[in-house]
Design an enzyme around this catalytic site. Structure first.
Site, PDB file in Angstrom:
ATOM      1  N   ALA A 183       0.840  -1.200   0.000  1.00  0.00           N
ATOM      2  CA  ALA A 183       0.000   0.000   0.000  1.00  0.00           C
ATOM      3  C   ALA A 183       0.875   1.250   0.000  1.00  0.00           C
ATOM      4  O   ALA A 183       0.597   2.222  -0.720  1.00  0.00           O
ATOM      5  CB  ALA A 183      -0.942   0.004   1.209  1.00  0.00           C
ATOM      6  N   ASP A 184       1.939   1.243   0.788  1.00  0.00           N
ATOM      7  CA  ASP A 184       2.894   2.353   0.786  1.00  0.00           C
ATOM      8  C   ASP A 184       3.555   2.513  -0.575  1.00  0.00           C
ATOM      9  O   ASP A 184       3.660   3.621  -1.112  1.00  0.00           O
ATOM     10  CB  ASP A 184       3.982   2.110   1.837  1.00  0.00           C
ATOM     11  N   VAL A 185       4.027   1.414  -1.128  1.00  0.00           N
ATOM     12  CA  VAL A 185       4.764   1.475  -2.387  1.00  0.00           C
ATOM     13  C   VAL A 185       3.878   1.985  -3.515  1.00  0.00           C
ATOM     14  O   VAL A 185       4.267   2.860  -4.301  1.00  0.00           O
ATOM     15  CB  VAL A 185       5.353   0.094  -2.739  1.00  0.00           C
ATOM     16  N   GLY A 188       3.223   5.634  -3.188  1.00  0.00           N
ATOM     17  CA  GLY A 188       4.385   6.386  -3.641  1.00  0.00           C
ATOM     18  C   GLY A 188       4.473   6.474  -5.149  1.00  0.00           C
ATOM     19  O   GLY A 188       4.857   7.514  -5.707  1.00  0.00           O
TER      20      GLY A 188
END
Length: 404
Positions: A183-185, A188
Site C-alpha cells: 500500500a505504501d509502495v 508512492g
C-alpha cells in the site's frame, strides 16, 4: 553502461525536490524521482535520529568495527539518490531553513498528519503565495478530507481498511496482508505520477499546485478486477489463496519436488496443458471446455489436475509447458531471484559505495533509450550533507537578495 545514444543524466536533471517525507510511501516516490535525475534533499529530524526506518532493523550496514550504523536495510530500500540534511522544523531556525530550501525547489513532498505542518507555517496554504510555482505533494493515511482524515495511517491499516486483506489468504484462513508494504509502495508510485503531471502543468503555465493522496485511496484503486467484480455483481469476493477469481487454472501447484505456477489464460492453452499432463480428454468435457465452465467447476478440475501435476518434477512441468507455449514458471526464493541470469541482464541488483562501505540494492525497473536512470548517491547517514546543502541554500538566498 551509458551507450553512445544515451545522455549521462536522467530526464529530471535540474529538478530539485525538497523531501519532508519518511518511512516508505513518500521515500519510494522521491527515490524514483532521484533515480530519474532529480536532486532530492531529504530533510531529517536530528532529535529523533532521522527517518523512523533507520531503526527498523536488523539487518544494518556495519561500520569498520562491526557496529551497526543508521543504514538499516529497510531505510536503504527507499533512500538512494538523496542527500540528507538534519533540520529541526519545530524550531524557528529550522522553519526558516525549510523556506530557504523551498525557494529553490520545484517539488515539496511531505507525509505529516493532515494539518501537521500548518503550525510551522510549512503547509501548502502557507507556502503557495510565496512560492506559486511550487508543486506540493501531501501523503496521508486517509487523506485531507473525510471523517477519517485525522487518523494515523500505516500500510497494514490501509490494507485492512481498503479491502485487500479480505481477498488475500487461504479460503479457510485469516485475512492476510501482502508480504511487503505494498500500500505504501503503490501510493508512492501514484504520487510520482501525480507530481510529474503537475510538473508538466507548471512548465506550461508557471503555476504550481497541491497533489494530495491517501494510502487508503491508493489501495482501493488497485483492487482492480476484484473491486470491479464486486461493483458489477454485488457479490463479495472470496479468498482463494493463489487461485484467480476469473481464470482457471491459474495458480500455484505442487510438484513431486516443489511447486510451479500455471497461468493458463485461454482455452487453446488449456488444451495443450491437458495434453501434456496426459489429460487430453479434459477439454472435451463440457465442465472444462471453456474458461467460464472451468471456473464454475474449479474444484472438480483440481481433483484431476492436482495429482497430474504432482506426478512430475517442477523442471519437467516448466520445460514441457514452455515448449508448448503455455505459461508456467518457478516459485523462487530470494537467493534464486538475485542470483539469476535474468536479474543480471536487467541490472536489477546493483552495488553502490556508501559512507559505510559498499551496499547491495535493488535496481530501478525503468529502462530508457536516451535518459537512463542513474545511481549517483548511496543512501546517506542522517544529516550527512547538512553543511553542503545549507551552504547551497545560503548561496541561492544571497543571489536572490542581490537581484535588482
Amino acid at each position: 553502461m551509458v551507450g553512445s545514444n544515451m545522455l549521462p543524466h536522467g530526464a529530471l536533471k535540474g529538478v530539485k525536490v525538497l523531501d519532508l517525507s519518511r518511512i516508505l510511501a513518500g521515500p519510494t516516490c522521491t527515490q524514483l524521482l532521484g533515480d530519474l535525475g532529480a536532486d532530492v534533499i531529504k530533510v531529517e529530524n536530528p532529535k529523533t535520529g532521522g527517518d523512523d526506518t533507520r531503526q527498523w532493523g536488523p539487518p544494518y550496514v556495519e561500520d569498520a568495527e562491526g557496529n551497526p550504523t543508521d543504514l538499516s536495510a529497510y531505510y536503504m530500500c527507499a533512500n538512494r539518490n538523496k542527500r540528507s540534511v538534519a533540520i529541526d522544523i519545530a524550531s524557528p531556525e529550522g522553519q526558516a531553513q525549510i523556506r530557504a530550501l523551498a525557494a529553490d525547489a520545484d517539488i515539496l513532498i511531505e507525509n505529516f498528519k493532515p494539518g501537521g505542518l500548518a503550525k510551522y507555517g510549512l503547509d501548502y496554504e502557507s507556502l503557495k503565495a510565496e512560492f506559486p510555482s511550487l508543486v506540493y505533494c501531501s501523503i496521508s493515511g486517509y487523506g485531507q478530507t473525510g471523517p477519517n482524515a485525522p487518523k494515523p495511517g500505516y500500510d497494514l491499516m490501509a490494507q485492512g481498511y481498503g479491502g485487500i486483506m479480505s481477498v488475500t489468504g487461504e479460503p479457510d484462513g485469516a485475512p492476510m496482508k501482502v508480504g511487503v508494504g505494498i500500500a505504501d509502495v503503490m501510493c508512492g508510485m501514484y504520487a510520482c505520477v501525480g507530481i510529474l503531471a503537475a510538473l508538466r502543468h507548471r512548465d506550461q503555465t508557471g503555476e504550481g499546485q497541491w497533489v494530495e493522496l491517501a494510502l487508503v485511496d491508493a489501495q482501493i484503486a488497485w483492487l482492480i478486477n476484484e473491486g470491479v467484480n464486486y461493483l458489477t455483481s454485488g457479490t463479495l469476493p472470496q479468498r482463494r489463496g493463489n487461485g484467480h477469481p476469473n481464470i482457471k487454472p491459474y495458480g500455484v501447484y505442487e510438484t513431486s519436488d516443489g511447486h510451479v505456477i500455471l497461468a493458463v489464460g485461454n482455452d487453446s492453452q488449456f488444451q495443450r496443458c491437458a495434453e501434456f499432463l496426459g489429460l487430453s480428454e479434459l477439454p472435451k468435457d463440457p465442465r472444462f471446455a471453456t474458461n467460464p465452465a472451468r471456473l464454475e467447476h474449479r474444484d472438480a478440475l483440481d481433483e484431476v489436475l492436482i495429482p497430474a501435476v504432482k506426478a512430475k518434477t517442477s523442471a519437467e512441468v516448466i520445460a514441457g509447458l514452455e515448449a508448448l507455449k503455455v505459461p508456467a514458471g518457478p516459485v523462487q526464493t530470494l537467493d534464486q531471484v538475485f542470483a539469476s541470469d535474468q536479474v543480471a541482464a536487467r541490472d536489477m541488483r546493483i552495488t553502490m559505495e556508501s559512507a559505510a562501505g559498499p551496499v547491495d540494492l535493488i535496481g530501478n525497473p525503468l529502462k530508457f533509450s536516451r535518459t537512463p536512470v542513474t545511481y549517483r548517491h548511496a543512501p546517506p547517514h542522517c544529516g550527512q550533507e547538512t553543511a553542503e546543502i545549507l551552504d547551497e541554500s545560503n548561496d541561492v538566498s544571497s543571489h536572490v537578495n542581490k537581484q535588482p
